[in-house]
Design a protein around this motif. Structure first.
Motif, mmCIF file in Angstrom:
data_model
loop_
_atom_site.group_PDB
_atom_site.id
_atom_site.type_symbol
_atom_site.label_atom_id
_atom_site.label_comp_id
_atom_site.label_asym_id
_atom_site.label_seq_id
_atom_site.Cartn_x
_atom_site.Cartn_y
_atom_site.Cartn_z
ATOM 1 N N LEU A 1 33.461 60.944 14.521
ATOM 2 C CA LEU A 1 32.966 59.609 14.879
ATOM 3 C C LEU A 1 34.121 58.690 15.240
ATOM 4 O O LEU A 1 35.156 58.675 14.565
ATOM 5 C CB LEU A 1 32.197 59.015 13.686
ATOM 6 N N LEU A 2 33.947 57.937 16.324
ATOM 7 C CA LEU A 2 34.914 56.896 16.682
ATOM 8 C C LEU A 2 34.230 55.535 16.605
ATOM 9 O O LEU A 2 33.169 55.334 17.206
ATOM 10 C CB LEU A 2 35.463 57.120 18.100
ATOM 11 N N ILE A 3 34.836 54.627 15.861
ATOM 12 C CA ILE A 3 34.337 53.252 15.807
ATOM 13 C C ILE A 3 35.169 52.421 16.770
ATOM 14 O O ILE A 3 36.387 52.320 16.615
ATOM 15 C CB ILE A 3 34.449 52.682 14.377
ATOM 16 N N ALA A 4 34.520 51.887 17.772
ATOM 17 C CA ALA A 4 35.226 51.053 18.765
ATOM 18 C C ALA A 4 34.342 49.852 19.057
ATOM 19 O O ALA A 4 33.849 49.664 20.172
ATOM 20 C CB ALA A 4 35.514 51.858 20.027
ATOM 21 N N SER B 1 39.717 55.825 6.456
ATOM 22 C CA SER B 1 39.748 56.421 5.122
ATOM 23 C C SER B 1 38.678 57.500 4.964
ATOM 24 O O SER B 1 38.721 58.287 4.035
ATOM 25 C CB SER B 1 39.542 55.337 4.068
ATOM 26 N N ALA B 2 37.689 57.535 5.848
ATOM 27 C CA ALA B 2 36.612 58.526 5.739
ATOM 28 C C ALA B 2 36.946 59.753 6.577
ATOM 29 O O ALA B 2 37.583 59.645 7.626
ATOM 30 C CB ALA B 2 35.295 57.918 6.205
ATOM 31 N N ALA B 3 36.492 60.904 6.111
ATOM 32 C CA ALA B 3 36.765 62.142 6.828
ATOM 33 C C ALA B 3 36.086 62.138 8.195
ATOM 34 O O ALA B 3 34.937 61.705 8.326
ATOM 35 C CB ALA B 3 36.257 63.332 6.009
ATOM 36 N N ASP B 4 36.819 62.595 9.210
ATOM 37 C CA ASP B 4 36.279 62.735 10.571
ATOM 38 C C ASP B 4 35.806 61.415 11.186
ATOM 39 O O ASP B 4 34.929 61.419 12.051
ATOM 40 C CB ASP B 4 35.133 63.753 10.605
ATOM 41 N N VAL B 5 36.362 60.312 10.726
ATOM 42 C CA VAL B 5 36.020 59.012 11.329
ATOM 43 C C VAL B 5 37.312 58.320 11.772
ATOM 44 O O VAL B 5 38.257 58.222 10.995
ATOM 45 C CB VAL B 5 35.263 58.100 10.344
ATOM 46 N N TRP B 6 37.318 57.878 13.001
ATOM 47 C CA TRP B 6 38.461 57.156 13.555
ATOM 48 C C TRP B 6 38.009 55.757 13.984
ATOM 49 O O TRP B 6 36.810 55.527 14.164
ATOM 50 C CB TRP B 6 39.004 57.883 14.787
ATOM 51 N N ALA B 7 38.969 54.865 14.138
ATOM 52 C CA ALA B 7 38.657 53.555 14.703
ATOM 53 C C ALA B 7 39.790 53.167 15.639
ATOM 54 O O ALA B 7 40.955 53.495 15.391
ATOM 55 C CB ALA B 7 38.500 52.511 13.602
ATOM 56 N N ALA B 8 39.437 52.493 16.743
ATOM 57 C CA ALA B 8 40.474 52.146 17.722
ATOM 58 C C ALA B 8 40.079 50.880 18.463
ATOM 59 O O ALA B 8 38.911 50.485 18.477
ATOM 60 C CB ALA B 8 40.661 53.299 18.713
ATOM 61 N N GLY B 9 41.071 50.257 19.060
ATOM 62 C CA GLY B 9 40.830 49.048 19.848
ATOM 63 C C GLY B 9 40.862 47.805 18.985
ATOM 64 O O GLY B 9 41.469 47.780 17.906
ATOM 65 N N ASP B 10 40.158 46.767 19.432
ATOM 66 C CA ASP B 10 40.209 45.464 18.763
ATOM 67 C C ASP B 10 39.804 45.517 17.293
ATOM 68 O O ASP B 10 40.252 44.707 16.493
ATOM 69 C CB ASP B 10 39.238 44.492 19.459
ATOM 70 N N CYS B 11 38.916 46.452 16.924
ATOM 71 C CA CYS B 11 38.379 46.445 15.563
ATOM 72 C C CYS B 11 39.300 47.129 14.572
ATOM 73 O O CYS B 11 39.085 47.074 13.374
ATOM 74 C CB CYS B 11 36.988 47.101 15.541
ATOM 75 N N ALA B 12 40.356 47.787 15.070
ATOM 76 C CA ALA B 12 41.208 48.581 14.185
ATOM 77 C C ALA B 12 42.375 47.762 13.641
ATOM 78 O O ALA B 12 42.950 46.942 14.340
ATOM 79 C CB ALA B 12 41.747 49.794 14.937
ATOM 80 N N GLU B 13 42.695 47.980 12.393
ATOM 81 C CA GLU B 13 43.864 47.367 11.771
ATOM 82 C C GLU B 13 44.792 48.506 11.368
ATOM 83 O O GLU B 13 44.487 49.280 10.459
ATOM 84 C CB GLU B 13 43.444 46.524 10.554
ATOM 85 N N ILE B 14 45.904 48.617 12.057
ATOM 86 C CA ILE B 14 46.779 49.772 11.878
ATOM 87 C C ILE B 14 47.743 49.496 10.728
ATOM 88 O O ILE B 14 48.487 48.517 10.754
ATOM 89 C CB ILE B 14 47.549 50.091 13.176
ATOM 90 N N LEU B 15 47.707 50.361 9.727
ATOM 91 C CA LEU B 15 48.572 50.191 8.555
ATOM 92 C C LEU B 15 50.025 50.401 8.946
ATOM 93 O O LEU B 15 50.358 51.365 9.641
ATOM 94 C CB LEU B 15 48.177 51.211 7.481
#
Lengths: 423, 485
Positions: A100-103, A265-279
């Protein structure tokens, strides 16, 4: 393998195209509640002003998605079940995914102003905002825009093109002066006023006032002024759109927390773009980037990673551009960021809206700002990467010129003025 | 949980779409603009009176009070229309104005222009079938001007030349004002106005005045196909030393075409010199956004424009084959071919459809789908030219202004968002994509021919590959190219 992507903005779409290139046999579903097809969000203003039709804002022909076997699903996702690997959809059956990608992009900031939920009060982010703007404009003679940023000035220009009287409330001492140095910011103040748009600097919104039917009729400012208006645009910046994740197990802070490969933090889930906060454990704060090219870059990266090629995000040398009414702006590197030991050179044309700023330290050039002039991205980036000394840059100024042919060249004037400033 | 305003949102942007948003009335027109509007109305009114046989004092007095007044008032209107605006791109309401779109008004205008071309081209035939002599009065109106410039009576071709030149000059004023912040556009517009007025109207009239063979000095075979067909060449050869000069000029332009295209791209001709291009870039500018952008349109374009090129080459060869062998090769079929080409391509395609459909299909229909000269220039530009449009790194936001306003229907954005150079056979180098870009992404440039795209250093292979469908889809951020480099 089934990859689901929430959000059909530039990040989600870039990732989908990327995954398809690398994994011809995977199933890809692109989900959006906002629009059937991907469109260019920065072009919303041109639809309202009549420069383009909605269909002209779509970067891909409609037939493209079927050709690429990317399934489009028009639905709102209401919940992410990371245990069962399922997405709950509004008025539809749940959708199972393997990856899953959250964008989900951004949403306009609302700072708890009294009256911010009234009818006629809105931000400008998506098609739903555009639609609301059409509806509200029908009964609008005066509008107030709150927040002096890029979206605010676009909204002002849009409403102004329909002869609506626009007042622009800017909390700061000058337009966008948290980003722009005072000279550039001052130039924009000038052009906003010259266009006949009311500009109130150092003015905060205190309250939005309504009539009996919960429609806004006026705003009251911190200075006690009352400005009547039928439309209020809230454009005081944007923040990651993560409402969807509130009840999920995915870790969030201001945005969805991700590592340098954009993994959540969840398995097989990514997030990218404006909604992502990169550690960024090594830096003092995490990285949230909310411009078009970073959405594209992160979409590309996350597409590769989801498809199985491990990479880490490298944002590179910062750049951006904008257009304030008729005034173009470009920036490269670090400008107005208080780099230790920085010195500024600034040239402005005596009577036209043209300006150049070069920021440098003893180690070399760190940033460039341009108003009304076009410079080459590659050249500016190379100068900053190679830490070219400011004298060298002034010597080679002409190599950066990207103005259309036959435009008047200003390099000699810029060179002599800036050399004088150094001396 | 998601916001209620979102979950309740069910507007259909595809089927319902967004039209013109509501607006408040414009400020009242200034006195100067009212005056110019009155001038336009008065000029039109007097023109109608004259058309129906009312005497307006005859000669110059009639001409000045009709076409003269109309022209001055129109130029004034265009000047005032932009004078008080800030210099910059003025495309507000372009898609909301009926006249600039496929509305009833747009279609009516298109049909009216097509109708004018039909009457003009087939005047004799139509009159034989009972059409009243509708062009008689307009032709007579121009008698004093024809006497002055051609030394004889006006004709329908003189009428056409005057109207054509006027359209370029008056709408040229509009272009000069609209793009007054952009020196490329200003210089280019002055260029097309100059070549139309001087090379295509004034000097050719002088040729008629001195009873020499006719030629428009900015016309090149095969666009002006008859210049190098046997009939045309014989005409030049039969006109002494001056005729030889004209023939050398005509051949010289054909020879110069690849050379100039190598250095500057197709644009040196199509959007700086050519008369058809001149009309498209001035009178046609209000409709440039109507050009079709789909892949389907692109396939039609490639077949049609190269088909016409092959047709004109076949006709030319047939005519010369006949000419040199006294008709033994093709017999009368060569004559039929010639008639056929002149009718379908010369009259119907380039005029009736090519100009008449401006409001419906955009301003470059002929140049894009039909012009054999454009096809030749395009092939050179595609494989052997220094010209390209470069894109500025990663600054593109895919807004689509460039593609929308590309009169040749090139999806400029598809290249810009990938950070690729635009090297397309059809690009006429008008420079409007660069002018409308809100992020300063596009620049027309002449550089080395070999670095324009991958494989550009092998022109023949590039030509062969260009016949395959190019890979123009997908976001491929500029960063990736930098990483690879």
């Amino acid at each position: 393998m089934h990859v689901a992507i929430i959000g059909n903005g530039v990040t989600g779409v870039t990732a989908a195209v990327r995954i398809r290139q690398r994994r011809p046999d995977w199933r890809i579903t692109l989900i959006s509640g906002e629009s059937r097809y991907h469109y260019s969000r920065p072009a919303l203003m041109y639809v309202f002003m009549g420069h383009m039709r909605y269909e002209d804002t779509k970067p891909f022909e409609d037939s493209y998605w079927a050709e690429q076997r990317i399934d489009l699903l028009r639905a709102w996702v209401t919940e992410i079940d990371t245990e069962q690997k399922r997405l709950h959809l509004l008025d539809r059956d749940p959708l199972a995914y393997d990856r899953l990608l959250i964008a989900t992009g951004s949403k306009p900031n609302r700072f708890g102003w009294p009256g911010q939920d009234l009818e006629g009060v809105q931000g400008l982010w998506g098609l739903y905002d555009l639609k609301r703007l059409y509806d509200t404009a029908a009964r609008t003679e005066q509008a107030v825009i709150v927040g002096g940023g890029l979206i605010g000035i676009e909204l002002a220009e849009m409403l102004h093109s329909r002869n609506i009287d626009v007042t622009f409330l800017v909390r700061e001492r000058s337009y966008w002066d948290n980003i722009l140095p005072k000279e550039e910011s001052g130039m924009i103040n000038e052009i906003i006023r010259a266009a006949g748009i009311g500009l109130r600097l150092e003015t905060e919104l205190k309250e939005i006032v309504s009539d009996d039917s919960r429609r806004c009729v006026a705003v009251e400012t911190g200075n006690g002024e009352r400005i009547s208006c039928q439309l209020v645009g809230l454009t005081a910046g944007v923040s990651p759109n993560i409402d969807l994740l509130r009840e999920s197990s995915i870790e969030t802070k201001r945005g969805v927390l991700v590592d340098s490969s954009l993994r959540t933090s969840a398995a097989d889930v990514w997030a990218a773009g404006d909604c992502a906060e990169i550690l960024r454990p090594e830096a003092d704060r995490n990285l949230i980037q909310q411009v078009w090219y970073t959405g594209k870059l992160q979409g590309e990266l996350v597409g590769d990673v989801i498809a199985g090629e491990e990479r880490a995000y490298d944002p590179g040398i910062w750049f951006n551009s904008a257009k304030f009414l008729d005034l173009e702006y470009q920036t490269y590197g670090q400008v107005n960021m208080d780099v230790p030991g920085e010195k500024n050179l600034f040239w402005r044309h005596p009577d036209q809206q043209l300006a150049v700023r070069i920021v440098y330290t003893d180690d070399g050039v760190v940033g460039v700002n341009l108003m009304g002039l076009r410079w080459r991205h590659e050249v500016c980036e190379r100068w900053i990467l190679d830490k070219r000394p400011v004298h060298w840059v002034l010597e080679h100024l002409a190599e950066a010129n990207f103005d259309p042919e036959f435009f008047r060249r200003h390099e000699p004037a810029i060179q002599s003025a800036l050399r004088e400033q150094i001396a | 949980m998601i916001d209620e305003t979102l979950s309740n949102y069910d507007f259909d942007e595809e089927d319902v779409g967004f039209g013109a948003p509501p607006m408040l009335p414009d400020a009242p027109l200034s006195w100067a603009r009212r005056l110019s509007a009155i001038g336009i109305a008065a000029g039109l009114f007097l023109l109608v009176l004259f058309f129906f046989g009312i005497d307006l004092g005859g000669g110059w007095s009639a001409l000045f009070s009709t076409l003269g007044l109309l022209s001055l008032a129109t130029a004034l209107w265009f000047y005032l229309d932009f004078k008080d605006t800030e210099p910059g791109i003025k495309h507000d309401r372009t898609f909301f104005r009926a006249i600039q779109n496929r509305s009833l008004l747009g279609w009516s205008l298109g049909i009216a222009i097509s109708g004018f071309y039909i009457v003009l081209y087939f005047y004799d035939e139509l009159q034989a079938k009972g059409l009243p002599a509708v062009l008689e009065r307009p032709i007579r109106l121009l008698d004093p001007l024809a006497e002055l410039t051609q030394g004889g009576e006006s004709s329908r071709w003189f009428l056409y030349g005057v109207l054509y030149t006027l359209a370029i000059v008056l709408f040229g004023v509009r272009m000069l004002m609209k793009y007054r912040h952009n020196r490329y556009q200003r210089i280019r517009t002055v260029s097309v106005m100059f070549f139309q007025f001087g090379f295509a109207w004034f000097l050719p009239n002088l040729l008629i005045y001195f009873k020499r063979p006719y030629m428009e000095f900015n016309g090149v075979w095969p666009l002006k196909h008859d210049y190098l067909w046997p009939g045309g060449v014989d005409g030049f050869l039969g006109a002494g030393n001056f005729g030889i000069f004209l023939l050398v000029w005509a051949i010289g332009l054909v020879v110069a075409t690849p050379i100039l295209t190598y250095f500057y791209g197709k644009r040196w001709y199509c959007s700086w010199v050519c008369g058809c291009g001149g009309l498209a870039e001035t009178f046609g500018d209000p409709w440039r956004q109507q050009s079709a952008k789909s892949t389907g349109a692109w396939h039609i374009e490639r077949w049609l424009v190269h088909g016409v090129l092959i047709a004109v080459l076949v006709v030319t060869l047939a005519l010369w084959g006949n000419h040199l062998t006294d008709g033994r090769v093709f017999g009368s079929s060569a004559y039929t071919l010639k008639q056929w080409y002149g009718f379908y391509i010369g009259a119907i395609f380039s005029g009736v459809v090519g100009v008449g459909f401006y409001p419906v299909l955009g301003n470059r229909i002929w140049c894009r789908f039909g012009c054999p000269q454009a096809a030749i220039l395009g092939l050179w530009q595609r494989v052997f030219s220094r010209f390209r449009i470069t894109t500025n790194g990663g600054q593109c936001i895919s807004c689509g202004n460039c593609s929308t306003y590309c009169e040749m229907g090139i999806d400029v954005r598809a290249y810009a968002q990938n950070g690729e150079n635009i090297v397309r056979a059809s690009c006429v180098g008008c420079g409007v994509c660069s002018a409308v870009c809100p992020r300063g992404v596009l620049k027309l440039e002449n550089g080395s021919f070999a670095d324009r795209f991958e494989g550009a250093d092998e022109p023949l292979r590039a030509l062969r590959e260009s016949f395959e469908k190019p890979e123009i889809y997908g976001y491929r951020a500029w960063s990736e190219r930098n990483r690879q480099a």
